[in-house]
Design an enzyme around this catalytic site. Sequence first.
Site, short mmCIF file in Angstrom:
data_model
loop_
_atom_site.label_atom_id
_atom_site.label_comp_id
_atom_site.label_asym_id
_atom_site.label_seq_id
_atom_site.Cartn_x
_atom_site.Cartn_y
_atom_site.Cartn_z
N SER A 43 0.83 -1.20 0.00
CA SER A 43 0.00 0.00 0.00
C SER A 43 0.87 1.26 0.00
CB SER A 43 -0.97 -0.05 1.19
OG SER A 43 -2.00 0.87 1.07
N ASP A 58 -8.22 -5.78 -5.93
CA ASP A 58 -8.02 -4.50 -5.25
C ASP A 58 -8.90 -3.45 -5.91
OD1 ASP A 58 -6.97 -2.11 -4.07
OD2 ASP A 58 -5.02 -3.08 -3.81
N HIS A 89 -7.68 -5.35 -1.42
CA HIS A 89 -6.45 -4.67 -1.02
C HIS A 89 -5.77 -5.38 0.14
CE1 HIS A 89 -3.66 -1.36 -0.80
NE2 HIS A 89 -3.97 -1.13 0.48
#
Length: 337
Positions: free
Chosen positions: A130, A284, A313
């Site tokens: 991320s 995601d 995600h």
Amino acid sequence: MVRDYEIFEPGEFTLQSGITLPGVRLAYKTYGTLNVQKSNVIVYPTAFADQHYNNEWLIGEGMALDPNKYFIIVPNALGNGLSSSPSNTPPPFDRANFPHVTIYDDVRLQHQLLTQNFGIEKIALVTGWSLGALQTFQWGASYPEMVERIAPFCGTAKTWPHTFVFFEGVKAPLLADASWSHGQYTAPPAAGLRAIGRVYAGWGFSQAFYREACYWQLGYQGLEDFLAGFWDNNFLKQDANDLLAMLKTGQQADLSANAMYQGDFEKALKSIKARAVIMPARTDLYFTIQDSEYESGLMPRATFRPIESIWGHFAGRGINPVDTKFIDDNLKALLAE
């Protein structure tokens, strides 16, 4: 409480904005031992709203990030409450007055830690999830001669417009909470923090994750139990100004937004010399697989390996063993090359 991390304090640090933080602090934790050649270094930056301990799921004996083999450095991103942040910086840069920090700023400060504190000249691998993936790309572009391998997962080289809009949606309920008081709150704006979790819940995991009620695998007894126990609890313990600072960092991320590349995004990607494995999650919803595939196609030594998971995600968060094994196996293969 005993502190389980160290602090690097290089003194003044001038951000890309031109503002100088007079006593910048970079919190970090190391795992393993630096070898004599200083050739076994792995850098593993933290993600949004995370601190170093949140990265430990990918570190351990027998794993790719094995402290018996590697010297693993986990630097805490600026704004995360341990490194210099709105919540721990004295006036005039306290609370909502904390200056804007870029991914480029984070990586420059981490570079100072490695070179000044440890005398490191080569990095075997930079990896991260991320916001940590954004930093991973930046490491490859900013220091192409230093970084030998990169493996960003569930993150892109810049924040594309749709992801920017998603971040706006995360910020909005907090800014709308009257108790936030333009960042000058005396008590946590709990309603806004709880609402952030509820907004994020629809984006962090895929539609299939919810349809198949995968939250039962995490020990939750139903959907509301998951929303309250996983999402509410995560954000209620965060400082609101810290969250907003990190969100702004993420929103403005672009590995080419610096004097080195002057906004030429394709040039920045093509300049990454590191051997790379790019691991987006197939489902995601905001760091999309299409954006990752485009970016990896511009990198001269990149392999595109999607995580085939319905965990969205959070396939990159270390909470689904199958996804963890996929990431670990790819890191092992990359380090073996």
